[in-house]
Design a protein around this motif. Sequence first.
Motif, mmCIF file in Angstrom:
data_model
loop_
_atom_site.group_PDB
_atom_site.id
_atom_site.type_symbol
_atom_site.label_atom_id
_atom_site.label_comp_id
_atom_site.label_asym_id
_atom_site.label_seq_id
_atom_site.Cartn_x
_atom_site.Cartn_y
_atom_site.Cartn_z
ATOM 1 N N HIS A 1 -20.761 -11.012 55.500
ATOM 2 C CA HIS A 1 -20.244 -12.061 54.629
ATOM 3 C C HIS A 1 -20.428 -11.681 53.154
ATOM 4 N N ALA A 2 -21.592 -11.138 52.826
ATOM 5 C CA ALA A 2 -21.887 -10.742 51.447
ATOM 6 C C ALA A 2 -20.942 -9.636 50.973
ATOM 7 N N LEU B 1 -18.618 -12.418 61.947
ATOM 8 C CA LEU B 1 -19.207 -13.534 61.221
ATOM 9 C C LEU B 1 -19.696 -14.572 62.213
ATOM 10 N N THR C 1 -29.271 -16.571 49.980
ATOM 11 C CA THR C 1 -29.064 -15.126 50.040
ATOM 12 C C THR C 1 -28.282 -14.619 48.833
ATOM 13 N N HIS D 1 -17.669 -10.981 50.115
ATOM 14 C CA HIS D 1 -17.712 -11.563 48.774
ATOM 15 C C HIS D 1 -17.457 -10.482 47.724
ATOM 16 N N VAL E 1 -24.778 -12.037 57.881
ATOM 17 C CA VAL E 1 -24.953 -12.424 56.472
ATOM 18 C C VAL E 1 -24.534 -11.259 55.568
ATOM 19 N N SER F 1 -24.904 -14.410 44.340
ATOM 20 C CA SER F 1 -25.280 -15.345 45.403
ATOM 21 C C SER F 1 -24.142 -15.421 46.403
ATOM 22 N N THR F 2 -24.453 -15.229 47.674
ATOM 23 C CA THR F 2 -23.370 -15.180 48.661
ATOM 24 C C THR F 2 -23.407 -16.292 49.694
ATOM 25 N N SER F 3 -24.585 -16.798 50.021
ATOM 26 C CA SER F 3 -24.626 -17.797 51.083
ATOM 27 C C SER F 3 -25.985 -18.477 51.136
ATOM 28 N N TRP F 4 -26.043 -19.498 51.942
ATOM 29 C CA TRP F 4 -27.306 -20.155 52.263
ATOM 30 C C TRP F 4 -27.225 -20.562 53.729
ATOM 31 N N ARG F 5 -28.391 -20.737 54.314
ATOM 32 C CA ARG F 5 -28.445 -21.212 55.695
ATOM 33 C C ARG F 5 -29.782 -21.912 55.912
#
Length: 184
Positions: free
Chosen positions: A146-147, A126, A100, A150, A143, A87-91
Amino acid sequence: MPRRSKARLEALVREVGPPVSTVPWSPDFVAQTLEVLPVGMRGGRLFWLKPVHADSLRVGLSASSRPAEVVLDVLKWYPLQPIVVHSTSWRHEQGRVILTYVAAVAPPEQLPPDSLAELPVGRAELARGEAMAAPKAIGVEAVLEHALRHLAWLVKDDPAVMQELAAWKDVLSAFQPEPFRALA
């Protein structure tokens, strides 16, 4: 992009199976969406997979779902062999939460017709917001960037990821996480 004919859609379902999500993907019914960004490496270069008809691979996510299990189910549908799922992010986008996950996958020999497109991974800035507000818009490329940052961090810090993505270490080094770039 033209719509798939009913016959071609039925043939795709026969070949790869029924949809993995039991929750309709519609902003009218689902307030949560799971976005899966499958990433692979071939010939020392990263690629990512996206549906031929959309900007990213998304399915509805019910409140009772376990997101990582849904990701694994989504990957089986294509079929893709996962190596690492994270899991890397949410928006927040158009009234729903997008959660995401990046999925490092083995390079597929063949994809079902009219399903996913293999694209080279590029670099992206970013998305930046304000001190008390998220960015107004966040593109899929940001995204994905960003992933991958990570994964670049995890391949150095997490023993399980370090082992599974050992062959990816050099290519991921280009995605050095932000805090570490500032300290260099």
